[in-house]
Design an enzyme around this catalytic site. Structure first.
Site, mmCIF file in Angstrom:
data_model
loop_
_atom_site.group_PDB
_atom_site.id
_atom_site.type_symbol
_atom_site.label_atom_id
_atom_site.label_comp_id
_atom_site.label_asym_id
_atom_site.label_seq_id
_atom_site.Cartn_x
_atom_site.Cartn_y
_atom_site.Cartn_z
ATOM 1 N N ASP A 145 -74.758 -23.087 -25.804
ATOM 2 C CA ASP A 145 -73.685 -23.500 -26.328
ATOM 3 C C ASP A 145 -72.721 -22.207 -26.546
ATOM 4 O O ASP A 145 -73.377 -21.059 -27.250
ATOM 5 C CB ASP A 145 -73.774 -24.064 -27.668
ATOM 6 C CG ASP A 145 -72.464 -24.683 -28.235
ATOM 7 O OD1 ASP A 145 -71.598 -24.972 -27.466
ATOM 8 O OD2 ASP A 145 -72.680 -25.049 -29.435
ATOM 9 N N MET A 196 -81.064 -21.241 -29.742
ATOM 10 C CA MET A 196 -81.423 -21.826 -28.565
ATOM 11 C C MET A 196 -80.503 -22.659 -27.677
ATOM 12 O O MET A 196 -79.522 -23.255 -28.254
ATOM 13 C CB MET A 196 -82.553 -23.068 -28.934
ATOM 14 C CG MET A 196 -83.427 -23.670 -27.835
ATOM 15 S SD MET A 196 -84.725 -24.580 -28.549
ATOM 16 C CE MET A 196 -83.697 -25.651 -29.725
ATOM 17 N N SER A 234 -77.240 -20.841 -33.685
ATOM 18 C CA SER A 234 -78.021 -21.897 -33.952
ATOM 19 C C SER A 234 -79.360 -21.615 -34.616
ATOM 20 O O SER A 234 -79.452 -21.053 -35.781
ATOM 21 C CB SER A 234 -78.342 -22.705 -32.674
ATOM 22 O OG SER A 234 -79.122 -23.678 -32.727
ATOM 23 N N THR A 235 -80.628 -21.731 -33.818
ATOM 24 C CA THR A 235 -81.816 -21.362 -34.282
ATOM 25 C C THR A 235 -81.951 -19.714 -34.807
ATOM 26 O O THR A 235 -81.476 -19.000 -34.163
ATOM 27 C CB THR A 235 -82.936 -21.529 -33.180
ATOM 28 O OG1 THR A 235 -82.713 -22.528 -32.652
ATOM 29 C CG2 THR A 235 -84.427 -20.985 -33.839
ATOM 30 N N HIS A 271 -75.109 -24.814 -35.605
ATOM 31 C CA HIS A 271 -75.800 -26.191 -35.652
ATOM 32 C C HIS A 271 -76.568 -26.477 -36.539
ATOM 33 O O HIS A 271 -77.528 -25.824 -37.001
ATOM 34 C CB HIS A 271 -76.583 -26.167 -34.230
ATOM 35 C CG HIS A 271 -75.823 -25.660 -33.152
ATOM 36 N ND1 HIS A 271 -76.690 -25.055 -31.970
ATOM 37 C CD2 HIS A 271 -74.602 -25.652 -32.461
ATOM 38 C CE1 HIS A 271 -75.789 -25.003 -30.869
ATOM 39 N NE2 HIS A 271 -74.629 -25.053 -31.288
#
Length: 364
Positions: free
Chosen positions: A307, A304, A183-184, A210
């Site tokens: 998940d 972050m 993600s991030t 994401h």
């Protein structure tokens, strides 16, 4: 209090963003009207984190970001348009060192700003704690400090993977899959992972990153240009092949299925049972229904939240292997940290060691 510098040429956007972070209660906010003004405030205000618009007069966001990362590296969240051009520019910003991005509302900003306010505050809070590597663009920073040329140099050719000592491993065999979640900070991490794997890598690689839908296609095309692997976005039912990496389409989920015994990846409407999309947990859960766990390798990288931690823990519990990115290299150690804290990581590796580890596992 977290010192936040908001950089935007729109007076309306500066006011709206200032109000959002004032209501959050834990930010000290300063604003700048363009990139040149932002650079002046790097020393006088010393921000902990910056939100940075891309399109501005005098000095645009990419040029400003380039200088920030050379002169005073600081976590930066880009404010981007949901367009093909905006996606390409945002991915370039991530390559230059931005931690994350937020997409601008599509309609009238003053009416639609509430749709992104909660996500924006979360992203900026996470970014303020992000790890900015001391090695990031170190050679350029040294030259800048010495008064050398600040222009962004051409990217050097990739180095071949060199053998290194790894723990004793039993090479996996059979037709399996590598499942990747991030993600991030994910786009540069995917570059570092996929860019070091050979074009004949023996297993397909399926990625849940994401991102909004307008960004995952440009991300896949960018990675395809930079990697020996063939990289593509999964925007329809797609057979999985060795030597290929598959990026889940944003704003949807990515699941696996079988069509006439062939393994395929396909987009699916985002599940309300999962908070992040494309969901890493849902991808891994679909794989576990089709493939023996000992033919799965899960890789959970920077991001972050948590998940992927639950489903990848199942891979390990049921006889498969999992790799968590080490805290020392993760921009945000939320997702891989959650896997480690659950006891679900078979191995914990710095990002630059993960390609070697995968290749050793597969007898490369």
């Amino acid at each position: 209090m977290t010192r936040l510098l908001i950089v935007d040429d729109s007076a309306l956007m500066r006011r709206l963003l200032t109000e959002i972070f004032a209501l959050a209660g834990d930010f000290e906010v300063e604003v700048a009207r363009n990139g040149a003004e932002a650079l002046e405030k790097l020393s006088s205000f010393a921000p902990d984190v910056i939100t940075l618009d891309i399109h501005m007069p005098q000095m645009d966001g990419l040029a400003c970001l380039d200088r920030i990362m050379l002169v005073r590296p600081c976590p930066v969240v880009m404010v981007s348009a949901l367009t093909a051009e905006g996606a390409e520019e945002t991915l370039e910003a991530m390559a230059l060192g931005a931690v994350d991005f937020i997409a601008k509302p599509k309609g009238a900003v003053s009416l639609e700003i509430d749709t992104i306010s909660a996500a924006l505050v979360d992203k900026v809070r996470a970014a303020s704690k992000a790890r900015i590597s001391r090695a990031t663009r170190l050679r350029e920073r040294v030259r800048a400090a010495a008064g050398g040329e600040l222009a962004n140099p051409a990217r050097p050719p990739r180095k071949a993977i060199s053998p290194r000592a790894l723990p004793p491993l039993t090479a996996l065999s059979g037709d399996g899959l590598v499942l990747v979640g991030c993600s991030t900070g994910g786009p540069p991490a995917l570059d570092a992972l996929l860019g070091e794997l050979p074009g004949d890598f023996p297993w397909p690689i399926v990625v849940a990153q994401h991102m909004p839908a307008s960004f995952t296609g440009p991300l896949a095309r960018r990675l395809d240009r930079m990697c020996a692997l063939t990289v593509q976005e999964v925007d329809r039912t797609t057979p999985l092949l060795p030597g290929h990496a598959y990026i889940g389409k944003g704003d949807a989920d990515l699941i696996l299925s079988r069509r006439q015994s062939a393994l395929v990846a396909m987009p699916a409407p985002s599940s309300p049972d999962h908070f992040w999309h494309p969901s890493v947990d849902r991808l891994v859960e679909s794989a576990l229904r089709l493939i023996a766990p000992n033919l799965l390798v899960g890789v959970l990288m920077t991001g972050m939240g948590h998940d992927g931690a639950a489903a990848m823990s199942r891979i390990k519990q049921e006889g498969g292997l999992t790799i968590a990115e080490a805290e020392s290299t993760a921009v945000v150690w939320g997702m891989p940290g959650a896997l480690v804290n659950r006891g679900g990581a078979t191995s914990v590796c710095p990002l630059d060691e993960i390609p070697n580890h995968l290749m050793a596992l597969l007898g490369q």
